[in-house]
Write an enzyme that holds these catalytic residues in place. Structure first.
Site: not given
Length: 773
Positions: A529, A633
């Site tokens: 991320e 995710e």
């Protein structure tokens, strides 16, 4: 005799010799107390003398009688040749030999006379004196033995009269040779100072000529026994207190969130592993240079399933300590997927994976117990501030116990049984290296990462390596290690931290291209991320190309994973097209923006089936997107109510309590101070039911949670597949796949589902499911 009776013609030398003859030995071998007072009080330059009771005085220092004495005093007589021969024979029987005699010394109290009269007598007198001195030594030893027997008998007699004293024996073993010098003499004592029941403990009581017990050893023994008795009583009371306090503390801590609660980690334990594989080993077997380091297994909290045979071998600068030399890649996760040694057909064979979040990279929402004990002003909000506050030693102890207990071999057994075939393992850069000023626990998580890979191998599970925290923090969120400013490719040290991350990848890729990892390290993540909406896009892309080149130069041939950076999947069309075996990683949630969290239950499932399916399909097509795409995710949670999900001490969008202004790196743009549940707070938005124990969920809510999970699985499998976030948590049940299985809100195995997006989606509000909780 008294001085007044001495004759006027008596010389000083003769008087001194005569005074010495007044000393006599009593029937018990003790010296008579008529020893010259001046002599007995004079400081002795000799070694400490053996200990004796108060009524015993010092041994005689009387010189042996000689022919010279005979000539000057009527009280002495010379020894005949026959007597000397008998004395020599006696001394030889006592073990004395003239060769062992101390150097001859001239008597200090004999005055000089012309050698013409006395030279022969003086030499002989010295020999006789040496013999006499040894004889007296033997006599002293015998007296000492007799005295000890008498003292022991007296002590036993007293003990029979005193019921408080139960043991008196082993007198020789209990005696000590220690002493301290007092006024030029040596104060002799046992192992403890003098003790009286009526006085404070004092070291100066038993001075020569002072008061005290006539049997000091016995008094000292009494004192030792009394102290032991008091210690035993104190220890017993302490044990009783702990037996009460510890269980109460455990119960209270669980109520306050300090230990595993509903949805908690069942593997958590406070008992140190047996470490039986260290049996028969000694730390001395470890080279001294490495003792106390991370390569020393005696410093490890947990050695279970590690090879503890020492090796200093490094690959890519990273230790292989703990690894076995053999491995087996013949296992497969289930009968629907190939064995590790066989190729996986990515793009046609869906990945069904699980994250091990909150384990090697700490996240407050997953393990709130690590943060609950602090107050707001402590500012413990992430792994950086946690380890900084704990300090190096306690941080290592705390986190290594967490590493050891939160994930075990049983974790992989359960993951395999649930139908998973891949495991994504987040870890942070301090598993490899730490830098000046870092409070993180360095290198310890490395061996737990390696052990988990071997456990995954045992159950046929492939690995997706995920560098979750990069130097400087790539996104400023707590799960990067440090919440606040972004220091990776940004700010003063941004370039430095980018270069450091490249160096880390050089080490990692070198290590994981060893033959043992060729089949099991299926995916290699560059960084989790990166917050590209805040970073310079071109800088991140250049860094990504450098990282890919670095990994490939180490001969890694598997899939390299990079994050979409929250730019949107459509923004990646045409980027990095010249690289092979790249995978775009996207994370999909419906709760971190107002536009999606306000959707009702029916619309959330529709969004998963329509919106995410469309995104996956477009991204997989290089004409409209990057190409290979996977959801790394996702979660079945439909609110952001979980404790610490949005940061420690920060509320939720759902209830309108999300105040980001006062948080590190926060701003008013991230705050949400009005409720955002589907009812627009009428009825009032509440987190109570969302955070409740799953056993209290209504049938309608359980039905919705299961359908929402299965809709996302269906959608993400339009790409390469998915990894659920996460396997287990302490309290956040809707983020725990393990808790979902137990509650019936997840399919029993990943491929057996009751719902797919081709089916109708019911109106859950009409079925009675509240939209505000």
């Amino acid at each position: 005799m008294p001085p007044s009776s001495r004759t006027p013609r008596e010389s000083p030398a003769r008087r001194q010799r005569r005074r010495r003859t007044h000393q006599r030995v009593d029937s018990n071998g003790d010296l008579d107390r008529q020893t010259d007072e001046q002599y007995s009080e004079s400081p002795s330059p000799s070694k400490a003398r053996p200990k004796r009771s108060q009524h015993h005085e010092r041994r005689s220092s009387r010189a042996p009688e000689s022919e010279y004495s005979k000539a000057t005093a009527t009280t002495s007589a010379a020894l005949s040749a026959g007597q000397l021969a008998q004395l020599d024979q006696l001394n030889r029987k006592l073990g004395w030999d003239e060769q062992d005699a101390p150097p001859k010394r001239r008597p200090r109290d004999v005055r000089e006379e012309p050698r013409s009269r006395h030279d022969v007598a003086l030499e002989r007198e010295e020999e006789e004196r040496d013999l006499e001195r040894e004889r007296r030594r033997q006599e002293h030893r015998e007296r000492k033995r007799r005295r000890r027997e008498e003292e022991r008998a007296a002590a036993l007699e007293r003990e029979a009269e005193d019921t408080d004293h139960r043991e008196y024996g082993n007198d020789k073993r209990r005696r000590r040779k220690g002493g301290r010098v007092v006024s030029g003499q040596r104060l002799e004592r046992g192992s403890e100072a003098y003790y009286s029941e009526k006085e404070e403990v004092r070291d100066d009581v038993r001075l020569r000529g002072g008061g005290g017990s006539s049997d000091v050893d016995y008094d000292e023994d009494r004192r030792r026994r009394k102290r032991r008795k008091r210690i035993f009583i104190g220890v017993g009371v302490l044990i009783m207190i702990l037996a009460i306090v510890i269980p109460v503390g455990v119960v209270l801590s669980q109520k306050k969130g300090f230990g595993p609660q509903t949805g908690g980690a069942s593997n958590a334990t406070t008992t140190q592993p047996a470490n039986s594989n260290l049996n028969g080993m000694s730390e001395s077997n470890i080279p001294q240079t490495y003792q106390g380091t991370n390569l020393d297994p005696f410093t490890w909290y947990d050695t279970t399933d590690f090879n503890v045979t020492f090796t200093s071998e490094l690959v890519g600068g990273l230790s292989v300590m703990g690894l076995n030399s053999t491995w087996d890649d013949s296992k497969r996760a289930n009968d629907k997927v190939p064995a590790l040694q066989d190729s996986w057909q990515y793009g046609t064979m869906p990945v069904r994976g699980i994250n091990l979040g909150g384990w090697l990279s700490i996240e407050p929402v997953i393990t709130p117990s690590l943060f609950d004990g602090y107050r707001t002003h402590d500012n413990v909000i992430d792994e950086y501030t946690l380890t900084q506050t704990l300090g190096a030693t306690k941080a290592k102890s705390t986190l290594e116990q967490h590493y050891s207990s939160f994930v075990s071999e049983q974790t992989f057994v359960e993951i395999q049984a649930a139908g998973f075939d891949h495991v994504r393992i987040p870890f942070s850069y301090w598993a490899v290296i730490t830098y000046d000023g870092d409070p993180y626990v360095g290198n310890v998580s490395w061996r737990y990462l390696l052990r988990s890979i071997e456990w995954a191998r045992k159950y046929g599970l492939r690995i997706n390596l995920d560098l979750h925290g990069a130097p400087g923090s790539q996104n400023g969120w707590n799960h990067s290690g440090r919440q606040g400013a972004i220091g990776w490719l940004n700010g003063t040290d941004g370039t430095l931290n980018g270069d450091r991350t490249i160096a880390i990848h050089e080490q990692l890729s070198t290590f994981f291209t060893q033959p043992r990892y060729k089949n099991i390290i299926a995916m290699y993540g560059l960084v989790n991320e990166p917050r590209m909406v805040e970073l310079d896009t071109a800088t991140v892309l250049n860094w990504t190309e450098t990282a890919i080149t670095t990994v490939r130069n180490s001969n890694y041939t598997g899939v390299i994973v990079f994050g979409d950076g929250f730019l949107g999947l459509d923004k990646w069309q045409g980027q990095l097209q010249n690289e092979k075996s790249l995978l775009l990683d996207v994370h999909q949630y419906v709760i971190f923006n107002v536009q999606q969290i306000v959707l009702n239950h029916q619309d959330k499932i529709k969004f998963a089936c329509q919106g995410w399916t469309q995104q996956a399909t477009q991204s997989m097509n290089t004409a409209t997107g990057f190409g290979p795409t996977l959801c790394g995710e996702w979660s079945q949670a439909d609110t952001d109510c979980a404790q610490y999900l949005n940061n420690v001490g920060v509320g939720s969008r759902w209830e309108g309590t999300l105040n980001m202004i006062d948080t590190p790196g926060g701003s008013s743009t991230g705050s949400q101070l009005s409720p955002t549940c589907p009812t627009a707070n009428s009825p009032q938005c509440s987190c109570a039911n969302a955070n409740a124990d799953p056993s209290t969920y209504s049938a309608e809510y359980k039905q919705w949670l299961l359908m929402f999970a299965e809709a996302q699985m269906h959608s993400f499998e339009q790409g390469w597949g998915w990894f659920y976030w996460t396997w287990q948590t302490e309290t956040a049940a809707q983020w725990s796949y393990k808790d979902g299985l137990a509650a019936g809100t997840m399919p029993n195995v990943t491929w057996t589902r009751a719902f797919d997006c081709s089916q109708d989606i019911p109106d859950f509000g009409a079925l009675g499911l509240p939209e505000n909780y």
